[in-house]
Design an enzyme around this catalytic site. Structure first.
Site, mmCIF file in Angstrom:
data_model
loop_
_atom_site.group_PDB
_atom_site.id
_atom_site.type_symbol
_atom_site.label_atom_id
_atom_site.label_comp_id
_atom_site.label_asym_id
_atom_site.label_seq_id
_atom_site.Cartn_x
_atom_site.Cartn_y
_atom_site.Cartn_z
ATOM 1 C CB THR A 43 -53.312 -19.496 -38.274
ATOM 2 O OG1 THR A 43 -51.960 -19.411 -38.706
ATOM 3 C CG2 THR A 43 -54.018 -18.187 -38.566
ATOM 4 C CB THR A 44 -57.341 -22.571 -37.100
ATOM 5 O OG1 THR A 44 -57.073 -22.407 -38.492
ATOM 6 C CG2 THR A 44 -58.839 -22.754 -36.914
ATOM 7 C CE1 TYR A 106 -44.362 -4.564 -38.768
ATOM 8 C CE2 TYR A 106 -42.182 -4.759 -37.777
ATOM 9 C CZ TYR A 106 -43.257 -3.978 -38.163
ATOM 10 O OH TYR A 106 -43.228 -2.624 -37.961
ATOM 11 C CE1 TYR A 132 -49.833 -22.088 -42.801
ATOM 12 C CE2 TYR A 132 -49.652 -21.541 -40.471
ATOM 13 C CZ TYR A 132 -50.379 -21.564 -41.640
ATOM 14 O OH TYR A 132 -51.662 -21.071 -41.666
ATOM 15 N NE ARG A 137 -54.164 -16.487 -41.291
ATOM 16 C CZ ARG A 137 -55.042 -15.797 -40.595
ATOM 17 N NH1 ARG A 137 -54.638 -14.771 -39.858
ATOM 18 N NH2 ARG A 137 -56.322 -16.107 -40.622
ATOM 19 C CE LYS A 161 -51.960 -24.912 -42.794
ATOM 20 N NZ LYS A 161 -52.524 -24.348 -41.535
ATOM 21 C CB ILE A 203 -52.548 -28.644 -41.906
ATOM 22 C CG1 ILE A 203 -51.419 -29.670 -41.727
ATOM 23 C CG2 ILE A 203 -52.823 -27.932 -40.586
ATOM 24 C CD1 ILE A 203 -50.108 -29.089 -41.220
#
Length: 297
Positions: A43-44, A106, A132, A137, A161, A203
């Protein structure tokens, strides 16, 4: 398999294109400062704006620069199971040691759908999987019973994570999945409590900017020296908060450009530079943390 401070690497752009040399420099600095593994294209790392070729090209660069000194956990998730299989296959071919995989977003499958998704991925490609879980998100939440099911039924699911912010899940996962299942915090500000409850590392977003402090913090936790860990946590806490004072990764890229003026702070749309207020918050946090005068390595 994975412990300590693991930066979720930002992806540098120059004139809108992937800046390979800056990325190699960032990887080298992270390893020199004590980071214990690397996560490219999460993501980052603005993976949502990378083409397939850019994404796994960056993973390959990370692997090449790391040269086996630390593991590389490549972001590879998708809400489409077939695309996720394509991604994890590309991560394996690029030389990654593991893949970081979100549950389908989604579409929002139920818990059985989540299990079927990861089972299909594991059956298709033999590469360790780090779950994750980041419902803020993805909306989709891998419930503790499902995490335990994945960890105990699928051999390649070796870690998580956890970015749910629910510290009680560390105990629930440990009780059901066992001590060998590796739990990594996805929230820098909760890493102290996460480790005290049984986690093995983080993380981290903050490790992009303060890799040595984050590595020292994790080392203190691993040694059971929670007094030292708490002191480092208190020092880092303003930075943990500041790096989310605007849409990520804007603030962390800005912070990194202040610590390392050679690093490009550019973002790809729809991400835009952090606001003036956010930049001021980051500047103040860097001063409090003692990083504002850090020299380039």
């Amino acid at each position: 398999m994975f412990t300590g401070s693991i930066p979720a690497l930002v992806t540098p752009f120059k004139d809108g294109f992937f800046d390979e040399q800056s990325y190699r420099d960032l990887v080298e600095w992270q390893i020199a400062e004590g980071s214990s593994a690397l996560v490219p294209c999460g993501t980052t790392g603005e993976s949502a704006t990378l083409s397939f070729a850019e994404h796994f090209g960056a993973v390959r660069v990370c692997v090449e620069q790391a040269r086996g000194r630390v593991p590389v956990i490549a972001g590879a998730g998708s809400n489409d199971t077939q695309v996720a299989i394509q991604n994890i296959r590309a991560a394996r071919d690029a030389g990654a040691d593991a893949a970081l995989m979100v549950p389908p977003y989604y579409n929002r499958p139920n818990q059985d759908g989540i299990v079927a998704h990861f089972r299909a991925i594991a059956d298709a490609v033999a590469l360790p999987i780090v779950l994750y879980n980041v419902p803020t998100r993805t909306v989709t939440d891998i419930q503790p019973a499902t995490v335990i099911r994945l960890a105990t039924e699928i051999a390649s699911v070796v870690a998580i994570k956890d970015a749910t912010g629910d510290i009680t899940r560390v105990s629930a996962h440990r009780a059901g999945a066992g001590e060998d299942f590796c739990q990594l915090s996805g929230n820098d500000d909760l890493a102290l409590a996460f480790n005290a409850t049984g986690g093995r590392g983080c993380i981290s977003v903050t490790a992009n900017v303060a890799p040595r402090l984050c590595a020292d913090f994790q080392a203190a936790c691993a040694a059971g020296d929670f007094a030292t860990a708490r002191a480092i946590h208190d020092r880092l806490y303003p930075l943990h908060i500041a790096l989310f004072s605007d849409a990520s990764p804007g603030p962390v890229k800005y912070a990194l450009s202040q610590v390392r003026p050679d690093f490009p702070a550019g973002l790809r749309l729809p991400m835009t530079p952090p606001s003036q207020a956010s930049r001021a918050t980051v500047d103040h946090a860097l001063q409090l943390t003692g990083l504002s005068e850090l020299s380039i390595i």
